[in-house]
Design a protein around this motif. Sequence first.
Motif, PDB file in Angstrom:
ATOM      1  N   THR A 273      25.393 -51.732 140.249  1.00  0.00           N
ATOM      2  CA  THR A 273      25.509 -53.029 140.876  1.00  0.00           C
ATOM      3  C   THR A 273      24.808 -54.115 140.181  1.00  0.00           C
ATOM      4  O   THR A 273      25.543 -55.121 139.809  1.00  0.00           O
ATOM      5  N   LEU A 274      23.486 -53.824 139.858  1.00  0.00           N
ATOM      6  CA  LEU A 274      22.722 -54.884 139.247  1.00  0.00           C
ATOM      7  C   LEU A 274      23.257 -55.051 137.748  1.00  0.00           C
ATOM      8  O   LEU A 274      23.358 -56.325 137.204  1.00  0.00           O
ATOM      9  N   GLU A 275      23.920 -54.006 137.025  1.00  0.00           N
ATOM     10  CA  GLU A 275      24.501 -54.164 135.698  1.00  0.00           C
ATOM     11  C   GLU A 275      25.617 -55.021 135.853  1.00  0.00           C
ATOM     12  O   GLU A 275      25.937 -55.837 135.022  1.00  0.00           O
ATOM     13  N   GLY A 276      26.348 -54.751 136.786  1.00  0.00           N
ATOM     14  CA  GLY A 276      27.547 -55.500 137.210  1.00  0.00           C
ATOM     15  C   GLY A 276      27.551 -57.028 137.407  1.00  0.00           C
ATOM     16  O   GLY A 276      28.034 -57.868 136.911  1.00  0.00           O
ATOM     17  N   GLU A 277      26.263 -57.426 138.163  1.00  0.00           N
ATOM     18  CA  GLU A 277      26.045 -58.762 138.502  1.00  0.00           C
ATOM     19  C   GLU A 277      25.500 -59.465 137.237  1.00  0.00           C
ATOM     20  O   GLU A 277      25.891 -60.631 136.759  1.00  0.00           O
ATOM     21  N   ILE A 278      24.619 -58.806 136.357  1.00  0.00           N
ATOM     22  CA  ILE A 278      24.286 -59.341 135.168  1.00  0.00           C
ATOM     23  C   ILE A 278      25.300 -59.651 134.180  1.00  0.00           C
ATOM     24  O   ILE A 278      25.447 -60.599 133.272  1.00  0.00           O
ATOM     25  N   ASP A 279      26.208 -58.624 134.234  1.00  0.00           N
ATOM     26  CA  ASP A 279      27.232 -58.876 133.178  1.00  0.00           C
ATOM     27  C   ASP A 279      28.150 -59.919 133.426  1.00  0.00           C
ATOM     28  O   ASP A 279      28.363 -60.922 132.808  1.00  0.00           O
ATOM     29  N   THR A 280      28.453 -60.040 134.923  1.00  0.00           N
ATOM     30  CA  THR A 280      29.218 -61.351 135.496  1.00  0.00           C
ATOM     31  C   THR A 280      28.393 -62.522 135.093  1.00  0.00           C
ATOM     32  O   THR A 280      28.949 -63.502 134.453  1.00  0.00           O
ATOM     33  N   LEU A 281      27.258 -62.483 135.249  1.00  0.00           N
ATOM     34  CA  LEU A 281      26.399 -63.848 134.810  1.00  0.00           C
ATOM     35  C   LEU A 281      26.395 -64.156 133.472  1.00  0.00           C
ATOM     36  O   LEU A 281      26.813 -65.253 133.123  1.00  0.00           O
ATOM     37  N   ILE A 282      26.454 -63.218 132.517  1.00  0.00           N
ATOM     38  CA  ILE A 282      26.074 -63.482 131.073  1.00  0.00           C
ATOM     39  C   ILE A 282      27.659 -63.999 130.835  1.00  0.00           C
ATOM     40  O   ILE A 282      27.937 -64.996 130.214  1.00  0.00           O
ATOM     41  N   LYS A 283      28.742 -63.241 131.470  1.00  0.00           N
ATOM     42  CA  LYS A 283      30.042 -63.678 130.914  1.00  0.00           C
ATOM     43  C   LYS A 283      30.589 -65.016 131.571  1.00  0.00           C
ATOM     44  O   LYS A 283      31.042 -65.942 130.640  1.00  0.00           O
ATOM     45  N   THR A 284      30.007 -65.396 132.469  1.00  0.00           N
ATOM     46  CA  THR A 284      30.422 -66.710 132.923  1.00  0.00           C
ATOM     47  C   THR A 284      29.459 -67.933 132.247  1.00  0.00           C
ATOM     48  O   THR A 284      30.211 -68.994 131.971  1.00  0.00           O
ATOM     49  N   THR A 285      28.167 -67.702 132.148  1.00  0.00           N
ATOM     50  CA  THR A 285      27.470 -68.590 131.410  1.00  0.00           C
ATOM     51  C   THR A 285      27.749 -69.064 129.891  1.00  0.00           C
ATOM     52  O   THR A 285      27.780 -69.833 129.503  1.00  0.00           O
ATOM     53  N   ARG A 286      28.165 -67.745 129.364  1.00  0.00           N
ATOM     54  CA  ARG A 286      28.472 -67.916 127.975  1.00  0.00           C
ATOM     55  C   ARG A 286      29.978 -68.647 127.908  1.00  0.00           C
ATOM     56  O   ARG A 286      30.003 -69.673 126.780  1.00  0.00           O
ATOM     57  N   LYS A 287      30.651 -68.476 128.696  1.00  0.00           N
ATOM     58  CA  LYS A 287      32.020 -68.965 128.596  1.00  0.00           C
ATOM     59  C   LYS A 287      31.842 -70.591 128.932  1.00  0.00           C
ATOM     60  O   LYS A 287      32.644 -71.480 127.987  1.00  0.00           O
ATOM     61  N   ALA A 288      30.971 -71.014 130.093  1.00  0.00           N
ATOM     62  CA  ALA A 288      30.574 -72.354 130.120  1.00  0.00           C
ATOM     63  C   ALA A 288      30.037 -73.025 128.844  1.00  0.00           C
ATOM     64  O   ALA A 288      30.436 -74.157 128.567  1.00  0.00           O
TER      65      ALA A 288
END
Length: 472
Positions: A273-288
Amino acid sequence: MGVLLALVFLVPLGLTLGSQAREEAIADAARRSALVTGALAVSTDPDVVARAIEASGDDVATRPVVHGLADAAADTDSDVAATGRADADQLAQAQAERRSVVLDVDGGVLRLDPVVLADRTAVVEVFVPDSALGGDAGNRWLLLAGVAVALVGAAVLVVDRVAARTVDATRDLVKAALAVGDGDLGVRVEPSGPRELAEAGHAFNRMAERLVAARTDERELVADLSHRLRTPLTVLRLDAEALEPDDTSVGSFSQAELDHRRGIRRIRQAIVTLEGEIDTLIKTTRKAVATEAGPAMCDVSEVVRDRMVFWAALAGDQNRPHRVIGAQLRIPAPVPRAELAAALDAVIGNVFRYTPQGTAFEVAVSRRDGYVAIRIDDAGPGIPDADRALRRGASDQGSTGLGLDIAKRVALQANGSVSIDRARLGGASVVMLLADPEATPRQVSRFGLVGRMAREQKSSGRRWPRQRPTGQ
């Protein structure tokens, strides 16, 4: 305000023009008087003086009149003996002062010029009526009124244009400020209007640029922190997978063993679960960050060397043989450094996640044909369905497939691609192709299908078959 300014300017101008017209009329009277005084200086003959008076003007009412000329008394029909407007006291004043005298009388102005003769003093009188003193006063004031109206109208137009520019500039600045308040940091204003408003526009644009830079730095910091958390989290997950199985459905276990296995299962589920949350955070911030900051550059070799410092230590703990090839020279790529590091960690992390401990791997960097290639090979079981693994959100290993998705997104951002093949080591080979920003444009080959199509496009005109010479 404009009307007052026009009056302040035009009323003195009208009075000045009236005074100038009066002076010009009196000067004209002096000129006509000079003709007669000149004739008297030559001769006192009434006929000579009469001709001089006639030559001074056609208007009988304004012709000079000579007083004190005794010979003119006998000739009552001549202009010399005409009755003037000056009384005896005024004539005596001019004779006594022996200089020109200008007097105001009813209907105009008198100019008296004394002329000293042999035994007496004659006086030449010239009358200037009010109509000549004031000139064409009505038309003059009418003209000035027209000028005043034109000036006021022009002032109104100028003020209206200036006010319109000021209002437009203020309105644009207000709209931009409201847009920034609503979260649109990309809005800018075109500085215009008065100097103060133009300076405010420039200051607003600088403020917006600083806000964009501050938000970009903030998101990059969040992404970097998330990325740093992801690396030790991978180690934690690998350590959790090395623990004993957590399956409680097969076999009989004591209550302590059941609690132990359930605890291991909760640890693994929390890590996932923590890996999924961190991956989503990385993906969102990198895209922005990529959207706001635009294109960036990094050194592929430096990124590979830096990330392999961590993965080499983890590989040593798991007895994994590894090597790095071709990362000695500088190789630029049109992607942000953190983006490439995240993609590289995602692919290498898959090697550690889905291959047994002791499995060898290698990372190679090369540069040719206008592309930079990053190849990650392993000696594991490989990937049976490469197309399925490259599809978004799919994986043959039961994961979310986000690792390859990150690599593919970074490659597409650099005008490249990601491919999966069989590695020389026997397992999977993931190749990331990135466009080389320093590569020279390739020339079209004169041979092959592409070259033939290019030549046909150039010579697309009408062709005629070549005729062979015929014998005679």
